[in-house]
Design a protein around this motif. Structure first.
Motif, PDB file in Angstrom:
ATOM      1  N   SER A 121     -11.921  21.082  24.522  1.00  0.00           N
ATOM      2  CA  SER A 121     -12.213  20.934  23.103  1.00  0.00           C
ATOM      3  C   SER A 121     -11.066  20.123  22.525  1.00  0.00           C
ATOM      4  CB  SER A 121     -12.323  22.295  22.404  1.00  0.00           C
ATOM      5  OG  SER A 121     -11.046  22.858  22.192  1.00  0.00           O
ATOM      6  N   LEU A 122     -11.090  19.841  21.246  1.00  0.00           N
ATOM      7  CA  LEU A 122      -9.964  19.136  20.635  1.00  0.00           C
ATOM      8  C   LEU A 122      -8.875  20.109  20.183  1.00  0.00           C
ATOM      9  CD1 LEU A 122     -11.636  16.233  18.640  1.00  0.00           C
ATOM     10  CD2 LEU A 122     -10.862  16.311  21.005  1.00  0.00           C
ATOM     11  N   PHE A 123      -9.087  21.402  20.380  1.00  0.00           N
ATOM     12  CA  PHE A 123      -8.079  22.404  20.059  1.00  0.00           C
ATOM     13  C   PHE A 123      -7.075  22.503  21.198  1.00  0.00           C
ATOM     14  CE2 PHE A 123     -11.897  23.750  17.806  1.00  0.00           C
ATOM     15  CZ  PHE A 123     -11.403  23.987  16.541  1.00  0.00           C
ATOM     16  N   SER A 124      -5.846  22.894  20.873  1.00  0.00           N
ATOM     17  CA  SER A 124      -4.914  23.204  21.950  1.00  0.00           C
ATOM     18  C   SER A 124      -5.411  24.469  22.642  1.00  0.00           C
ATOM     19  CB  SER A 124      -3.502  23.430  21.402  1.00  0.00           C
ATOM     20  OG  SER A 124      -3.443  24.669  20.711  1.00  0.00           O
ATOM     21  N   ARG A 125      -5.026  24.662  23.872  1.00  0.00           N
ATOM     22  CA  ARG A 125      -5.460  25.851  24.614  1.00  0.00           C
ATOM     23  C   ARG A 125      -5.017  27.123  23.898  1.00  0.00           C
ATOM     24  NH1 ARG A 125      -4.011  29.180  29.066  1.00  0.00           N
ATOM     25  NH2 ARG A 125      -5.894  29.779  30.203  1.00  0.00           N
ATOM     26  N   GLU A 126      -3.802  27.133  23.369  1.00  0.00           N
ATOM     27  CA  GLU A 126      -3.284  28.316  22.667  1.00  0.00           C
ATOM     28  C   GLU A 126      -4.115  28.621  21.426  1.00  0.00           C
ATOM     29  OE1 GLU A 126      -1.354  25.648  23.584  1.00  0.00           O
ATOM     30  OE2 GLU A 126      -0.618  26.636  25.398  1.00  0.00           O
ATOM     31  N   ASP A 127      -4.467  27.581  20.655  1.00  0.00           N
ATOM     32  CA  ASP A 127      -5.297  27.787  19.465  1.00  0.00           C
ATOM     33  C   ASP A 127      -6.692  28.267  19.850  1.00  0.00           C
ATOM     34  OD1 ASP A 127      -3.206  27.037  17.833  1.00  0.00           O
ATOM     35  OD2 ASP A 127      -3.966  24.996  17.501  1.00  0.00           O
ATOM     36  N   LEU A 128      -7.235  27.701  20.911  1.00  0.00           N
ATOM     37  CA  LEU A 128      -8.554  28.108  21.388  1.00  0.00           C
ATOM     38  C   LEU A 128      -8.565  29.586  21.769  1.00  0.00           C
ATOM     39  CD1 LEU A 128     -11.441  27.548  22.423  1.00  0.00           C
ATOM     40  CD2 LEU A 128     -10.397  26.929  24.594  1.00  0.00           C
ATOM     41  N   LEU A 129      -7.568  30.022  22.536  1.00  0.00           N
ATOM     42  CA  LEU A 129      -7.512  31.421  22.955  1.00  0.00           C
ATOM     43  C   LEU A 129      -7.289  32.345  21.764  1.00  0.00           C
ATOM     44  CD1 LEU A 129      -5.586  31.040  26.310  1.00  0.00           C
ATOM     45  CD2 LEU A 129      -8.035  31.442  25.974  1.00  0.00           C
ATOM     46  N   ALA A 130      -6.531  31.905  20.771  1.00  0.00           N
ATOM     47  CA  ALA A 130      -6.349  32.706  19.558  1.00  0.00           C
ATOM     48  C   ALA A 130      -7.675  32.865  18.817  1.00  0.00           C
ATOM     49  CB  ALA A 130      -5.298  32.070  18.646  1.00  0.00           C
ATOM     50  N   ILE A 131      -8.465  31.790  18.768  1.00  0.00           N
ATOM     51  CA  ILE A 131      -9.781  31.849  18.113  1.00  0.00           C
ATOM     52  C   ILE A 131     -10.673  32.858  18.825  1.00  0.00           C
ATOM     53  CG2 ILE A 131     -11.919  30.554  17.701  1.00  0.00           C
ATOM     54  CD1 ILE A 131     -10.083  28.051  17.281  1.00  0.00           C
ATOM     55  N   VAL A 132     -10.715  32.805  20.151  1.00  0.00           N
ATOM     56  CA  VAL A 132     -11.604  33.711  20.887  1.00  0.00           C
ATOM     57  C   VAL A 132     -11.113  35.151  20.780  1.00  0.00           C
ATOM     58  CG1 VAL A 132     -10.631  33.576  23.211  1.00  0.00           C
ATOM     59  CG2 VAL A 132     -13.058  33.933  22.920  1.00  0.00           C
ATOM     60  N   ARG A 133      -9.817  35.363  20.797  1.00  0.00           N
ATOM     61  CA  ARG A 133      -9.306  36.733  20.643  1.00  0.00           C
ATOM     62  C   ARG A 133      -9.691  37.304  19.286  1.00  0.00           C
ATOM     63  NH1 ARG A 133      -4.604  34.498  23.540  1.00  0.00           N
ATOM     64  NH2 ARG A 133      -4.708  35.360  25.637  1.00  0.00           N
ATOM     65  N   ARG A 134      -9.587  36.485  18.230  1.00  0.00           N
ATOM     66  CA  ARG A 134      -9.987  36.939  16.887  1.00  0.00           C
ATOM     67  C   ARG A 134     -11.478  37.246  16.843  1.00  0.00           C
ATOM     68  NH1 ARG A 134      -6.471  32.873  15.073  1.00  0.00           N
ATOM     69  NH2 ARG A 134      -8.229  31.489  14.691  1.00  0.00           N
ATOM     70  N   SER A 135     -12.309  36.410  17.494  1.00  0.00           N
ATOM     71  CA  SER A 135     -13.751  36.611  17.439  1.00  0.00           C
ATOM     72  C   SER A 135     -14.163  37.855  18.220  1.00  0.00           C
ATOM     73  CB  SER A 135     -14.497  35.386  17.949  1.00  0.00           C
ATOM     74  OG  SER A 135     -14.343  35.212  19.329  1.00  0.00           O
ATOM     75  N   VAL A 136     -13.439  38.196  19.296  1.00  0.00           N
ATOM     76  CA  VAL A 136     -13.762  39.389  20.085  1.00  0.00           C
ATOM     77  C   VAL A 136     -13.349  40.637  19.332  1.00  0.00           C
ATOM     78  CG1 VAL A 136     -13.183  40.641  22.206  1.00  0.00           C
ATOM     79  CG2 VAL A 136     -13.741  38.209  22.297  1.00  0.00           C
ATOM     80  N   VAL A 137     -12.212  40.587  18.634  1.00  0.00           N
ATOM     81  CA  VAL A 137     -11.722  41.744  17.878  1.00  0.00           C
ATOM     82  C   VAL A 137     -12.575  41.981  16.639  1.00  0.00           C
ATOM     83  CG1 VAL A 137      -9.760  42.609  16.529  1.00  0.00           C
ATOM     84  CG2 VAL A 137      -9.384  41.520  18.745  1.00  0.00           C
ATOM     85  N   ALA A 138     -13.057  40.912  16.014  1.00  0.00           N
ATOM     86  CA  ALA A 138     -13.827  41.027  14.756  1.00  0.00           C
ATOM     87  C   ALA A 138     -15.134  41.747  14.928  1.00  0.00           C
ATOM     88  CB  ALA A 138     -14.082  39.637  14.188  1.00  0.00           C
TER      89      ALA A 138
END
Length: 138
Positions: A121-138
């Motif tokens: 994606s155009l996101f950095s890997r760290e930003d991507l993983l932060a997005i997925v962690r937030r979506s799983v917790v939400a």
């Protein structure tokens, strides 16, 4: 540890779902992945940074075939915001030169620009993983 399943579905992944850490977060384990090619489609990117594929008779998309059980496929649908953002449809991929039917997340009518396929994606890997962690917790 790789996810082994009894009943599997094949999913052609060309973006974020190829990341093993993202797979561990979404599915509980990394998936079995095999390199594959999807002829007749091209890779694009939207301004927000997400990749998508759309039909193009002259195109080819490189990616991976993932083996998923029903629960993992449902988790992938949620991650891909199916059917609101992406549509999941059957495609024919080439695996070691042989045709194989698999699911893929598509956006046939989306606007975007062609993408080289050198990033998930155009996101950095760290930003991507932060997005997925937030979506799983939400």
């Amino acid at each position: 540890m790789q996810r082994r399943t009894k009943a599997t579905e094949l999913l052609f992944a060309y973006g974020t779902l190829q990341d093993a850490e993202l797979q561990r977060i979404l599915f509980g384990a990394a998936c079995i992945m095999r390199r594959a090619v999807l002829p007749g489609w091209t890779l694009h990117v939207v301004p927000e940074g997400w990749l998508f594929i759309k039909p193009d008779p002259a195109g080819t998309v490189s990616g991976s075939l993932l083996e998923l059980d029903a629960a993992a496929l449902q988790a992938a649908d949620l991650w891909e915001e199916t059917p609101t953002l992406y549509q999941r449809e059957k495609v024919t991929v080439l695996l070691d030169g042989d045709q194989q039917e698999a699911w893929a997340y598509t956006r046939r009518t989306a606007a975007g620009v062609p993408h080289s396929g050198n990033a998930l994606s155009l996101f950095s890997r760290e930003d991507l993983l932060a997005i997925v962690r937030r979506s799983v917790v939400a």
